[in-house]
Write a protein that holds these residues in place. Sequence first.
Motif, short mmCIF file in Angstrom:
data_model
loop_
_atom_site.label_atom_id
_atom_site.label_comp_id
_atom_site.label_asym_id
_atom_site.label_seq_id
_atom_site.Cartn_x
_atom_site.Cartn_y
_atom_site.Cartn_z
N HIS A 362 0.83 -1.12 0.13
CA HIS A 362 0.02 0.11 0.07
C HIS A 362 0.91 1.32 -0.10
O HIS A 362 0.41 2.44 -0.30
N SER A 363 2.04 1.15 0.23
CA SER A 363 2.82 2.42 0.37
C SER A 363 3.56 2.35 -1.05
O SER A 363 3.98 1.87 -1.69
N LEU A 364 3.14 3.87 -1.62
CA LEU A 364 3.82 4.34 -3.09
C LEU A 364 5.04 4.89 -3.06
O LEU A 364 5.14 5.48 -2.12
N ARG A 365 5.84 4.56 -4.17
CA ARG A 365 7.13 5.40 -4.42
C ARG A 365 7.03 5.67 -5.99
O ARG A 365 6.76 4.95 -6.76
N LYS A 366 7.62 6.84 -6.14
CA LYS A 366 7.54 7.54 -7.40
C LYS A 366 9.17 6.90 -8.19
O LYS A 366 10.20 7.29 -7.51
N CYS A 367 9.06 6.45 -9.25
CA CYS A 367 10.56 5.98 -9.79
C CYS A 367 10.99 7.44 -10.38
O CYS A 367 10.26 8.15 -11.14
N PRO A 368 12.07 7.73 -10.20
CA PRO A 368 12.92 9.13 -10.65
C PRO A 368 13.26 9.22 -12.19
O PRO A 368 13.34 10.07 -12.78
N LYS A 369 12.99 7.56 -12.74
CA LYS A 369 13.31 7.71 -14.20
C LYS A 369 11.89 7.96 -15.09
O LYS A 369 11.92 8.70 -15.94
N CYS A 370 11.06 6.94 -14.77
CA CYS A 370 9.81 6.97 -15.60
C CYS A 370 8.56 7.72 -14.94
O CYS A 370 7.55 8.02 -15.62
N GLU A 371 8.77 7.99 -13.67
CA GLU A 371 7.86 8.90 -12.99
C GLU A 371 6.65 8.24 -12.56
O GLU A 371 5.55 8.83 -12.23
N ARG A 372 6.82 6.89 -12.73
CA ARG A 372 5.46 6.04 -12.53
C ARG A 372 5.51 5.89 -10.81
O ARG A 372 6.27 5.75 -10.17
N MET A 373 3.97 5.64 -10.33
CA MET A 373 3.99 5.49 -8.98
C MET A 373 3.70 3.84 -8.86
O MET A 373 2.62 3.44 -9.22
N LEU A 374 4.54 3.43 -7.91
CA LEU A 374 4.23 1.95 -7.67
C LEU A 374 4.32 1.64 -6.07
O LEU A 374 4.97 2.29 -5.56
N CYS A 375 3.30 0.46 -5.97
CA CYS A 375 3.49 0.00 -4.74
C CYS A 375 4.52 -0.74 -4.03
O CYS A 375 5.39 -1.18 -5.20
N ASN A 376 4.79 -1.13 -2.91
CA ASN A 376 6.01 -2.13 -2.56
C ASN A 376 5.64 -3.73 -3.04
O ASN A 376 6.65 -4.48 -2.56
N SER A 377 4.31 -3.83 -3.68
CA SER A 377 4.43 -5.33 -4.23
C SER A 377 4.87 -5.39 -5.55
O SER A 377 5.40 -6.51 -5.93
N CYS A 378 4.42 -4.28 -6.26
CA CYS A 378 5.17 -4.13 -7.92
C CYS A 378 6.49 -3.55 -7.68
O CYS A 378 7.13 -3.64 -8.84
N TRP A 379 6.98 -3.23 -6.57
CA TRP A 379 8.31 -2.68 -6.54
C TRP A 379 8.92 -3.24 -5.28
O TRP A 379 9.06 -2.57 -4.18
N PRO A 380 9.39 -4.58 -5.23
CA PRO A 380 9.52 -5.16 -4.18
C PRO A 380 10.67 -4.67 -3.30
O PRO A 380 11.71 -3.95 -3.64
N SER A 381 10.31 -4.89 -1.97
CA SER A 381 11.18 -4.40 -0.88
C SER A 381 11.88 -5.42 -0.36
O SER A 381 11.65 -6.63 -0.54
N ASN A 382 13.02 -5.33 0.63
CA ASN A 382 13.73 -6.17 1.29
C ASN A 382 12.97 -7.05 2.07
O ASN A 382 13.35 -8.28 2.56
N SER A 383 11.86 -6.53 2.75
CA SER A 383 10.98 -7.21 3.83
C SER A 383 9.81 -7.45 3.24
O SER A 383 9.00 -6.69 2.40
N PHE A 384 9.19 -8.75 3.59
CA PHE A 384 7.96 -8.97 2.84
C PHE A 384 6.68 -8.35 3.51
O PHE A 384 5.87 -7.98 2.68
#
Length: 418
Positions: A362-384
């Motif tokens: 549910h936490s969103l992050r903006k890609c600095p290159k393509c500027e897409r907003m992705l959650c940490n399911s689609c942008w995997p984090s180190n912790s599950f």
Amino acid sequence: MDQSSEYHFPIFISSTDYNLKDLRAELARFLSELGYRPILSSAEGFPDSSPNLEPWESCIPVLEQSFVMVLVIDGRYGTALDWKNSHTCLQEKNISPTHGEYIYAHHSRKRMLVFIRDEVMTYYQSYRTAFKKCGKDFEKTKEVMEQTLPEYIDFETLQFVHQVKTTKPIPWIKEFKDITEIKKEVQKKMLNELAELFLIKNARLETVVSSFDKVMHTLSIDEQRNVLNRIGATKQLIGTVEEIATYEKELQEKTEALSKIEGQNKQDKDKYEKSIIDLKQKIKKLEAKSQESSDDSYYIRNGSVQVNPNYVPPVSGYSGITGSTINVGGTGAYTLYGATPTPRCNKCQMPQMANVGLIYGHSLRKCPKCERMLCNSCWPSNSFALNIAAITSPVLLTDRLESAKPKEEVCPECVRNN
């Protein structure tokens, strides 16, 4: 312990059948155990005998009634068929049943969870490169790809994958190796879907509650009693309303009598004042008792009936909802803390939620290159998952937040393109 979500959402499983029979059966069994209702076009009893539709077209009205479509893409494309009797988005197309189900689901903005075999994705990268070099000519691309493409991967499958990954809005997509990975992701994503549905319904309920409170506050006790009878309030609540009405009538009489007593008659004045205090306390206790109860959907406050915030409805869709907690799938309680939808992930369309106790994409992050907003399911984090509610130490919280940062500075799509 009950291991079922008991929420019988219909989930449509879409894939080729002849090469994924075992996978489809296992996924259907898994979803059934979680309490969902999996739908397979190959299953016994599937409605495919409509006189107006071909057998492969009969999936469309069934898909329309499904909550989610799980699309599994492997090497085989399936037999290309005519969809002349189906929805206009499918007419004049000669495509496989799985492809047709995707097009209709996408056209109708159906929730989709797409799983693509990792080996297919490997060849898809080669397809993309060849497609660009061939000037986006499908026939030339096919000639190039057939030199290296294994027999168990159809060229049409790569075309299908290309459509899924480039047609906006792009659905949630995940590569997989085996059924275990699919089951894990489906369970997690369905929890997100249930959470979002709960939040949407909660927001709508707040609007209804506000309107109901305003209306009930303007009604007399008799009018409130009539409304309660019509909306099916419990006999206990209606009895409480009537008891309070009796006390209030007596209170009014005592108050009027007190105002008529002359100042020198102190004994009678004290008697009426004591009676008035007792009546007010009785009314206050009855109102407090109605507010503490979780057995009725309404309560009484300041003489008017209002929606009860402590009421826990017998919802068949969840194994338990208490306040802002959902128990689902035998995985424990997931606390929402009154989260509210904000921006959505550009890939899976899940909303960002504020103050979420257990973060599942549910936490969103903006890609600095393509500027897409992705959650940490689609942008995997180190912790599950990060359970904020279970962390009390500021130092530990800082460490956990650091470990939950994305593995890559740019999004996975940009990493692949590089």
